[in-house]
Design a protein around this motif. Structure first.
Motif, PDB file in Angstrom:
ATOM      1  N   LEU A 129       0.833  -1.205   0.000  1.00  0.00           N
ATOM      2  CA  LEU A 129       0.000   0.000   0.000  1.00  0.00           C
ATOM      3  C   LEU A 129       0.866   1.252   0.000  1.00  0.00           C
ATOM      4  O   LEU A 129       0.571   2.224  -0.717  1.00  0.00           O
ATOM      5  N   ARG A 130       1.925   1.241   0.807  1.00  0.00           N
ATOM      6  CA  ARG A 130       2.807   2.395   0.865  1.00  0.00           C
ATOM      7  C   ARG A 130       3.429   2.659  -0.508  1.00  0.00           C
ATOM      8  O   ARG A 130       3.546   3.806  -0.954  1.00  0.00           O
ATOM      9  N   ARG A 131       3.804   1.598  -1.195  1.00  0.00           N
ATOM     10  CA  ARG A 131       4.415   1.724  -2.517  1.00  0.00           C
ATOM     11  C   ARG A 131       3.416   2.287  -3.530  1.00  0.00           C
ATOM     12  O   ARG A 131       3.742   3.202  -4.304  1.00  0.00           O
ATOM     13  N   GLN A 132       2.192   1.774  -3.517  1.00  0.00           N
ATOM     14  CA  GLN A 132       1.186   2.231  -4.478  1.00  0.00           C
ATOM     15  C   GLN A 132       0.785   3.683  -4.223  1.00  0.00           C
ATOM     16  O   GLN A 132       0.582   4.455  -5.168  1.00  0.00           O
ATOM     17  N   VAL A 133       0.652   4.069  -2.961  1.00  0.00           N
ATOM     18  CA  VAL A 133       0.339   5.463  -2.642  1.00  0.00           C
ATOM     19  C   VAL A 133       1.501   6.369  -3.057  1.00  0.00           C
ATOM     20  O   VAL A 133       1.281   7.466  -3.585  1.00  0.00           O
ATOM     21  N   SER A 134       2.729   5.918  -2.840  1.00  0.00           N
ATOM     22  CA  SER A 134       3.899   6.695  -3.259  1.00  0.00           C
ATOM     23  C   SER A 134       3.891   6.932  -4.763  1.00  0.00           C
ATOM     24  O   SER A 134       4.177   8.041  -5.241  1.00  0.00           O
ATOM     25  N   TRP A 135       3.563   5.888  -5.522  1.00  0.00           N
ATOM     26  CA  TRP A 135       3.513   6.022  -6.984  1.00  0.00           C
ATOM     27  C   TRP A 135       2.445   7.030  -7.412  1.00  0.00           C
ATOM     28  O   TRP A 135       2.674   7.849  -8.300  1.00  0.00           O
ATOM     29  N   ALA A 136       1.278   6.960  -6.794  1.00  0.00           N
ATOM     30  CA  ALA A 136       0.199   7.888  -7.149  1.00  0.00           C
ATOM     31  C   ALA A 136       0.605   9.327  -6.841  1.00  0.00           C
ATOM     32  O   ALA A 136       0.362  10.237  -7.645  1.00  0.00           O
ATOM     33  N   ILE A 137       1.226   9.533  -5.682  1.00  0.00           N
ATOM     34  CA  ILE A 137       1.672  10.879  -5.307  1.00  0.00           C
ATOM     35  C   ILE A 137       2.700  11.393  -6.312  1.00  0.00           C
ATOM     36  O   ILE A 137       2.646  12.544  -6.751  1.00  0.00           O
ATOM     37  N   ARG A 138       3.630  10.506  -6.705  1.00  0.00           N
ATOM     38  CA  ARG A 138       4.665  10.894  -7.663  1.00  0.00           C
ATOM     39  C   ARG A 138       4.081  11.143  -9.047  1.00  0.00           C
ATOM     40  O   ARG A 138       4.366  12.168  -9.685  1.00  0.00           O
ATOM     41  N   ASP A 139       3.245  10.228  -9.527  1.00  0.00           N
ATOM     42  CA  ASP A 139       2.739  10.312 -10.900  1.00  0.00           C
ATOM     43  C   ASP A 139       1.910  11.564 -11.137  1.00  0.00           C
ATOM     44  O   ASP A 139       1.908  12.118 -12.246  1.00  0.00           O
ATOM     45  N   PHE A 140       1.159  11.997 -10.133  1.00  0.00           N
ATOM     46  CA  PHE A 140       0.243  13.126 -10.302  1.00  0.00           C
ATOM     47  C   PHE A 140       0.671  14.357  -9.497  1.00  0.00           C
ATOM     48  O   PHE A 140      -0.111  15.300  -9.385  1.00  0.00           O
ATOM     49  N   ASN A 141       1.900  14.330  -8.968  1.00  0.00           N
ATOM     50  CA  ASN A 141       2.421  15.457  -8.198  1.00  0.00           C
ATOM     51  C   ASN A 141       1.404  15.916  -7.154  1.00  0.00           C
ATOM     52  O   ASN A 141       1.041  17.098  -7.078  1.00  0.00           O
ATOM     53  N   MET A 142       0.937  14.976  -6.351  1.00  0.00           N
ATOM     54  CA  MET A 142      -0.146  15.264  -5.408  1.00  0.00           C
ATOM     55  C   MET A 142       0.298  16.105  -4.218  1.00  0.00           C
ATOM     56  O   MET A 142      -0.442  16.988  -3.769  1.00  0.00           O
ATOM     57  N   ILE A 143       1.483  15.818  -3.689  1.00  0.00           N
ATOM     58  CA  ILE A 143       1.946  16.497  -2.484  1.00  0.00           C
ATOM     59  C   ILE A 143       3.300  17.111  -2.765  1.00  0.00           C
ATOM     60  O   ILE A 143       4.210  16.451  -3.271  1.00  0.00           O
TER      61      ILE A 143
END
Length: 384
Positions: A66-80
């Motif tokens: 889960l940590r890995r998938q959330v990290s990818w989403a944050i990176r891919d869409f520049n969320m944070i």
């Protein structure tokens, strides 16, 4: 309890360090996988479910995923970004608990600095256990606000009997939370929608809304006052269910929406679960398709200019590759300026590849390869 009560405990949140990677975790450059399936269950079942020690190998493996998938989403869409104040909307359900837990975990190992504040909107639903969330958030040492607003009575008064409450309820909730985020200076609003929520919304719009749209991982509000992010965009619901069970989150079921039957979203969710059970990779493929849109292959005239499409032929003549051409009614063909004896050829290596940028081998090599291909007997898979 007064509205917008702020809790600022002096203790530091205790987070599990088990299975943590280094700072590269939040920016590691790998693809998304969808392994480690878990059994499905409702939020009500999670309340009664048995828990497994957070120290177990099963828990550590799932948490890392889960940590890995959330990290990818944050990176891919520049969320944070560095310096962000992320307002995490916590409802008391499995999704928002998991979102908050994983974001707090990432906050400790991220190469950037950002703050997290949890916000819950108590909508005054009958029987709502208003003490559970504050007790949990205080115990974990998480700064948070509890907002109180009786949207339940408003929803009941404006929605006709027999109609679903979800749309009106979510609009009222969003309006309150959007305004509060700006009031406290939060730069991002994090919502707990996961991959399966996005798929369900896609099919709801497809089946009932006549539109190809869903929940985007990142969204600027219509008034451009707030940025919404969905860090669980790559996470499957069944993994969240299992994670919430292992963590023993104090789940609060939604008695307002959950008590209604025949909700279209529930029907869609059942359909997706059936697909996932019968075809494990189907949902992953559909979600990948949502990230691989080809406007020229659809029919939206706003996204692609079909009207101005025109030929751009060059001088290269593509002769028909076949045995013979029968030209019927030669007088009529000649009358409209078409050839009555078009040429044929067996093979032209210049047009061997559909991609004009591909390098073409010599004619002899291509002809030999073509002959080898032609000798193969096509395989037909029978329908059993």
């Amino acid at each position: 309890m007064t509205a917008a009560t702020l809790f600022t405990p002096q203790i530091t949140p205790e987070l599990d360090d088990t299975g943590l990677d280094n700072h590269a975790t939040i920016i590691e450059n790998e693809g998304v996988d969808y392994d480690d399936a878990a059994d499905d269950m409702s939020e009500e079942a999670l309340v009664e479910g048995q828990t497994t020690s957070p120290e177990s190998a099963q828990f550590r493996k799932l948490q890392k995923k889960l940590r890995r998938q959330v990290s990818w989403a944050i990176r891919d869409f520049n969320m944070i970004e560095d310096g962000d104040v992320v307002m995490v909307c916590v409802s008391g359900g499995k999704d928002s608990y998991t979102l908050l837990d994983i974001l707090l975990l990432l906050k400790r190992i991220a190469p950037i600095s950002f703050d997290i504040v949890a916000v819950n909107l108590d909508q005054k639903q009958p029987g709502y256990p208003e003490d559970i969330l504050p007790a949990y958030l205080n115990e974990q040492g998480i700064a948070h606000y509890i907002l109180e607003k009786d949207t339940y009575s408003i929803v009941k008064s404006v929605v006709p009997e027999g109609k679903t409450y979800c749309s009106a309820c979510s609009r009222l909730r969003r309006g309150s939370l959007y305004g509060f985020a700006k009031q406290i200076g939060a730069t991002k609003i994090a919502l707990g929608h996961h991959r399966d929520d996005m798929l369900a919304t896609f099919f709801l719009n497809l089946f009932h809304g006549g539109a190809l749209k869903s929940m985007p991982p990142k969204l600027l509000s219509d008034d451009k006052q707030n940025l919404l992010i969905r860090p669980l965009a790559y996470v499957e619901e069944k993994d969240i269910i299992e994670y919430a069970r292992l963590k023993a989150f104090p789940i609060i079921p939604c008695n307002l929406c959950g008590s209604q039957t025949n909700l279209q979203r529930a029907i869609i969710n059942d359909m997706l679960r059936e697909w996932d059970n019968a075809h494990p990779q189907r949902l992953a493929s559909i979600f990948k398709a949502m990230q691989n849109v080809a406007p020229s292959q659809l029919a939206d005239r706003e996204l692609f200019d079909f009207e101005r499409l025109s030929l751009e032929r060059d001088d290269n003549e593509r002769v028909f590759e076949g045995d013979n051409i029968q030209a019927g009614q030669t007088d009529s063909l000649a009358e409209i300026g078409l050839p009555v004896s078009p040429k044929t050829q067996t093979f032209n290596p210049k047009f061997a590849s559909d991609n004009s940028n591909d390098q073409v081998s010599t004619g002899t090599e291509k002809v030999a390869e073509h002959n080898r291909t032609m000798q193969k007997i096509p395989t037909i898979n029978p329908v059993l």
